[in-house]
Design an enzyme around this catalytic site. Structure first.
Site, PDB file in Angstrom:
ATOM      1  N   SER A 201       0.837  -1.194   0.000  1.00  0.00           N
ATOM      2  CA  SER A 201       0.000   0.000   0.000  1.00  0.00           C
ATOM      3  C   SER A 201       0.876   1.250   0.000  1.00  0.00           C
ATOM      4  O   SER A 201       1.780   1.373   0.830  1.00  0.00           O
ATOM      5  CB  SER A 201      -0.889  -0.016   1.244  1.00  0.00           C
ATOM      6  N   HIS A 203       0.516   4.398   0.891  1.00  0.00           N
ATOM      7  CA  HIS A 203       0.556   5.411   1.961  1.00  0.00           C
ATOM      8  C   HIS A 203       1.298   4.943   3.202  1.00  0.00           C
ATOM      9  O   HIS A 203       1.418   5.702   4.164  1.00  0.00           O
ATOM     10  CB  HIS A 203      -0.859   5.883   2.314  1.00  0.00           C
ATOM     11  N   THR A 239     -10.731   2.322 -14.682  1.00  0.00           N
ATOM     12  CA  THR A 239      -9.704   3.203 -15.254  1.00  0.00           C
ATOM     13  C   THR A 239      -8.560   3.345 -14.266  1.00  0.00           C
ATOM     14  O   THR A 239      -8.790   3.618 -13.084  1.00  0.00           O
ATOM     15  CB  THR A 239     -10.305   4.595 -15.533  1.00  0.00           C
ATOM     16  N   CYS A 329      -7.461   0.480  13.128  1.00  0.00           N
ATOM     17  CA  CYS A 329      -8.730  -0.023  12.614  1.00  0.00           C
ATOM     18  C   CYS A 329      -9.711  -0.292  13.737  1.00  0.00           C
ATOM     19  O   CYS A 329     -10.906  -0.246  13.546  1.00  0.00           O
ATOM     20  CB  CYS A 329      -8.500  -1.298  11.840  1.00  0.00           C
TER      21      CYS A 329
END
Ligand SMILES: *Cc1c(COP(=O)(O)O)cnc(C)c1O
Length: 398
Positions: A201, A203, A239, A329
């Protein structure tokens, strides 16, 4: 108002490096073509995406054709696990994972159980490691997938990935790893480690949010995750996000080039922080691996007896220090961390846990200020804590 702003939550996310942002900007403006278009606008975008794909491939030792861009770590985990489960259900409907995986993996496995798949959740020892013997014993004829995280987001344990890969290979079972905390922080070689699929990921290593990668070994059959267009070799519709992909490419290139330098700095901060906290605060648990070679250099995780993690977090927040209690989380919920319970932290102690995760821009002065504020915070909260008296007969902190 607070006048400090110290960010010690780099495992939750990192800032986007200005060099990364600068590289992304033209792809919002001048070069805005759809990379699938056949005219020159599209070709220019596609060229940038191809370059990013090469950079990602080089960083983990795979081929560019094995890199699939996604919307982040969560999508990569979901796609890898569900995609293999669904494409290989004829071989078997058994999956092996661990009890300390990120929710993106655990909840995906739970969802598959509802569809009739069987999942074995391997336990971990008191420092957070799975046992290779347990893994080997768990493998069955109908095991379709092993998914074990590379490094844990809460207490930093780095699993013996190469050995896990070797076992998967020996039994011809597909091996996926959630490497979201590892990529950019640890050297990765998917071939040497026998990794068939890997999630990352952007970030988490100074790239943009909302972009990730699934590496999938060529020749490995996987079900598509979303129906739609034929992007990403007809496996991942929608896209493609050119600016974010340019960003993750630049971010991984910088992370790998500066890995040793950044890790040396980050580990020095973490090690000083840990030794100072252990010296100055009583009745605490230092959670996770004690061997720093098996622990993310950025990670420190403590449980403070008799007080609540949430209260510590709020007081540090007021002092201008950003940390995390439990995993990002599950923060907001008052459930103690399942990861800490899995390594044997008693439930009442797990409630008082804080993760400090250091980044490349943190300084030694920030570490010292944080230790000072933490010592004060813990003292004040324990003076107010009825638990201390219950357990110890008197409040020795007052
Ligand atoms: C952050 C994280 C994820 C989720 O990644 P997103 O890009 O935020 O979806 C998955 N696994 C681990 C280990 C993480 O730390």
């Amino acid at each position: 108002m607070q006048n400090r702003s110290i960010y010690l939550d780099n495992s939750a996310t990192t800032y986007t490096d200005p060099e990364v942002l600068a590289e992304m900007l033209p792809y919002f403006g001048q070069v805005y073509g759809n990379a699938s278009s056949q005219h020159f606008f599209g070709r220019d975008a596609l060229k940038a995406v191809d370059t990013a794909r090469e950079k990602v491939a080089k960083a983990i030792g795979c081929k560019p054709s094995e890199v699939y861009f996604t919307s982040g770590g969560t999508e990569s985990d979901n796609w890898a696990i569900k995609g293999i489960a669904h494409a290989h259900a004829d071989k078997g409907r058994h999956i092996i994972t661990s009890v300390i995986e990120h929710p993106a993996v655990i909840k995906t496995c739970k969802a598959l159980e509802k569809e009739g798949f069987e999942v074995t959740y391997l336990p971990v020892d008191n420092q957070g490691f799975i046992s290779l013997q347990d893994l080997e014993k768990a493998i069955r004829k109908d095991t379709a997938l092993i998914t074990i995280m590379y490094a844990n987001n809460e207490m930093g344990a780095i699993q013996p990935i190469r050995e896990i890969g070797a076992i998967a290979k020996k039994y011809s079972v597909i091996f996926h790893t959630d490497a979201v905390q590892a990529v950019g922080n640890l050297p990765i070689d998917v071939v040497a480690d026998n990794i068939d699929m890997l999630s990352m990921s952007g970030h988490k290593f100074y790239g943009p949010k909302g972009v990730g990668v699934l590496y999938k070994r060529n020749g490995l059959k996987i079900a598509r995750f979303m129906d739609g267009g034929e992007q990403e070799r007809n496996l991942r519709a929608s896209t493609i996000n050119t600016p974010a992909i340019v960003g993750i490419g630049k971010a991984i290139e910088l992370a790998v080039a500066n890995m040793e330098k950044n890790n040396a700095h980050i580990a020095k901060l973490r090690d000083r922080f840990v030794s100072q906290v252990l010296e100055k605060i009583d009745d605490i648990y230092y959670n996770g691996p004690k061997d720093t070679s098996k622990r993310l250099p950025s990670n420190a995780n403590f449980s403070f007896e008799f007080i609540e993690g949430e209260s510590i977090l709020m007081r540090l927040d007021m002092a201008g220090i950003a940390v995390s209690s439990g995993s990002a989380c599950s923060s907001g919920s008052l459930e103690p961390s399942y990861v800490l319970l899995s390594i044997g932290v008693p439930i009442e102690v797990a409630h008082g846990s804080i993760r400090f995760s250091f980044g490349k821009n943190n300084t030694m002065e920030e570490v010292d200020y944080t230790v000072e504020e933490l010592v004060k915070t813990v003292k004040v909260l324990r003076e107010l804590s009825p638990l201390v008296k219950m357990v110890k007969g008197e409040n020795k902190y007052v």
